[in-house]
Design an enzyme around this catalytic site. Structure first.
Site, PDB file in Angstrom:
ATOM      1  N   CYS A  22       0.852  -1.201   0.000  1.00 11.97           N
ATOM      2  CA  CYS A  22       0.000   0.000   0.000  1.00 11.97           C
ATOM      3  C   CYS A  22       0.882   1.243   0.000  1.00 11.97           C
ATOM      4  O   CYS A  22       1.788   1.363   0.828  1.00 11.97           O
ATOM      5  CB  CYS A  22      -0.930  -0.004   1.208  1.00 11.97           C
ATOM      6  SG  CYS A  22      -1.995  -1.462   1.286  1.00 11.97           S
ATOM      7  N   CYS A  25       1.313   3.170   3.362  1.00  7.49           N
ATOM      8  CA  CYS A  25       1.659   2.445   4.587  1.00  7.49           C
ATOM      9  C   CYS A  25       2.710   3.206   5.397  1.00  7.49           C
ATOM     10  O   CYS A  25       3.798   3.496   4.909  1.00  7.49           O
ATOM     11  CB  CYS A  25       2.183   1.049   4.253  1.00  7.49           C
ATOM     12  SG  CYS A  25       2.632   0.083   5.723  1.00  7.49           S
ATOM     13  N   ARG A 135      -4.122   0.642  -2.438  1.00  8.37           N
ATOM     14  CA  ARG A 135      -3.975  -0.654  -1.768  1.00  8.37           C
ATOM     15  C   ARG A 135      -3.695  -1.734  -2.824  1.00  8.37           C
ATOM     16  O   ARG A 135      -4.611  -2.391  -3.314  1.00  8.37           O
ATOM     17  CB  ARG A 135      -5.227  -0.988  -0.951  1.00  8.37           C
ATOM     18  CG  ARG A 135      -5.522   0.044   0.138  1.00  8.37           C
ATOM     19  CD  ARG A 135      -6.525  -0.482   1.134  1.00  8.37           C
ATOM     20  NE  ARG A 135      -6.029  -1.658   1.820  1.00  8.37           N
ATOM     21  CZ  ARG A 135      -5.206  -1.646   2.876  1.00  8.37           C
ATOM     22  NH1 ARG A 135      -4.779  -0.494   3.361  1.00  8.37           N
ATOM     23  NH2 ARG A 135      -4.834  -2.775   3.443  1.00  8.37           N
ATOM     24  N   ASP A 277       2.636   3.169  18.018  1.00  4.83           N
ATOM     25  CA  ASP A 277       2.655   2.574  16.683  1.00  4.83           C
ATOM     26  C   ASP A 277       3.143   3.562  15.625  1.00  4.83           C
ATOM     27  O   ASP A 277       3.695   3.164  14.603  1.00  4.83           O
ATOM     28  CB  ASP A 277       1.228   2.098  16.358  1.00  4.83           C
ATOM     29  CG  ASP A 277       1.143   1.317  15.064  1.00  4.83           C
ATOM     30  OD1 ASP A 277       2.021   0.477  14.828  1.00  4.83           O
ATOM     31  OD2 ASP A 277       0.185   1.536  14.305  1.00  4.83           O
ATOM     32  N   CYS A 318      -5.785  26.093  20.287  1.00  4.88           N
ATOM     33  CA  CYS A 318      -6.539  24.897  20.656  1.00  4.88           C
ATOM     34  C   CYS A 318      -7.218  25.079  22.016  1.00  4.88           C
ATOM     35  O   CYS A 318      -8.386  24.720  22.196  1.00  4.88           O
ATOM     36  CB  CYS A 318      -5.620  23.675  20.710  1.00  4.88           C
ATOM     37  SG  CYS A 318      -4.945  23.164  19.126  1.00  4.88           S
ATOM     38  N   CYS A 321     -10.449  26.855  21.896  1.00 12.63           N
ATOM     39  CA  CYS A 321     -11.432  26.327  20.940  1.00 12.63           C
ATOM     40  C   CYS A 321     -12.642  25.755  21.676  1.00 12.63           C
ATOM     41  O   CYS A 321     -12.496  25.079  22.701  1.00 12.63           O
ATOM     42  CB  CYS A 321     -10.775  25.238  20.095  1.00 12.63           C
ATOM     43  SG  CYS A 321     -11.887  24.439  18.924  1.00 12.63           S
TER      44      CYS A 321
END
Length: 375
Positions: A22, A25, A135, A277, A318, A321
């Site tokens: 992919c 990836c 993909r 990850d 932020c 917000c």
């Protein structure tokens, strides 16, 4: 030993090894994997035993990830289930989840998943033209047909299958085409994942395949409106549920929307544990589970600092917000643009998230009022 409740581990039995190529990836080449990478029995047993020993949760979650984890083979997972049975503490339950591209799913895999109540996530990016855009396999052939066959087989065997759809510049302009295609497949559990590929040669820029920020917000909003009209209560869409959690003053279940992260480390095929990850590199390697215990790594100062940095690095834009509780700045990996007032560290997807969360906020506020009046 101190038991820990709020953590989840991604286990990578074959590392980054995969049968597809992919184009988007993010994990290819990570974790030192090669063509023969496979977690050995000692590391597998150690991983499972330690996971049980530190988890205080009534249901202990094992998430098998990749690469393509089915490349480990059915016998590997039968061995994992055997170790889980061996070390399962009294009064605890097990939930296994696996993320797959679906192309290698067979009757035997479905029987294993069904018999052991696996939750399966399968990557489908919409109809064939969208899915095959990125993909593809090593021969540059699309994976759509094999993936759909895998998904249908999972459903045939009653396996709980969630569709994970990467939203890119290819499919973002066709929200209802994508959504209705998934409904046609019979999907009742969908997650939409924005593709963001930072261009390191140009500040604040992304790849052509990346989803334009505002268009991502429009994509989600169009599907939200359709979901409210026709599918609420029948189709689970992860980001809608995350927004609705704020109505009940609940903690987000998805790490990217929590105030702090660091609760989802990964264990590679060789036992190396990384903070996240999305941050598998030498700077985020905490250690190896074969050299020390999981409790030490989960509570490691580097892991804690990684999680705190998400909150502490939020720009003032932020913090001011009115939908900050729905977003919390999203994932740190996407915080690489400059805010309107010139502060660095704003999330690339901010414009899209602001649009969507403001779009759904009236509904969320109504749900909150009903909930408060009832309880």
């Amino acid at each position: 030993m101190n038991l820990i409740d709020d953590f989840q581990i991604f286990i990578k039995p074959v590392g980054a090894r995969c049968n597809l190529r992919c184009s988007y990836c993010y994990y290819r080449g990570k974790g030192g994997a090669d063509v023969n990478s496979l977690m050995n029995d000692d590391t597998l047993e150690n991983c499972i035993k330690q996971h049980f020993s530190v988890s205080s949760a009534e249901t202990v979650m094992f998430t098998w990830h990749g690469g393509e984890p089915t490349l480990a083979g059915i016998e590997f997972f039968k061995k994992a289930l055997s170790f889980q049975k061996k070390y399962l503490p009294k009064g605890k339950n097990i939930l296994n989840g696996i993320q797959t591209n679906g192309t290698m799913i067979t009757k035997e895999w479905c029987e294993l998943f069904a018999a052991n109540k696996f939750a399966v996530g399968i990557s489908i990016d919409g109809p064939e033209n969208f899915h095959n855009a990125m993909r593809r396999n090593s021969l540059n052939s699309g994976s759509f047909e094999k993936t759909i066959n895998g998904y249908k087989l999972l459903r045939k065997y009653g396996v709980n299958a969630e569709i994970l759809c990467v939203v890119s510049s290819h499919n973002v302009k066709s929200p209802l085409v994508v959504y209705n295609f998934f409904k046609m497949l019979g999907a009742n559990n969908i997650s939409f994942l924005p593709l963001v590929e930072k261009n390191d040669t140009a500040q604040g820029q992304v790849s052509q395949d990346s989803v334009p920020a505002l268009e991502f917000g429009l994509f989600l909003s169009a599907i939200f409106d359709e979901w409210i009209k026709k599918d609420i209560g029948n189709v689970k869409i992860q980001i809608f549920e995350e927004a609705l959690r704020t109505a009940f003053n609940q903690e987000h279940s998805l790490c990217i929307f929590r105030e702090r992260c660091g609760g989802v480390p990964i264990i590679e095929h060789n036992g190396n544990l990384y903070t996240c990850d999305l941050f598998v590199d030498k700077n985020h390697l905490i250690g190896n589970i074969n050299d020390s215990n999981l409790e030490y790594f989960i509570n490691h100062h580097q892991q804690k600092a990684f999680g705190e940095a998400k909150l502490n690095s939020l720009p003032k834009y932020c913090l001011n917000c009115d939908v900050i509780k729905m977003c919390n700045g999203e994932c740190p990996k996407n915080r690489f643009i400059t805010s309107p007032d010139g502060e660095t560290g704003l999330n690339y997807l901010c414009e899209g998230y602001r649009y969507f969360f403001k779009h759904c906020k009236p509904f969320v506020d109504t749900v909150a009022k009903v909930y408060l009046s009832t309880y």
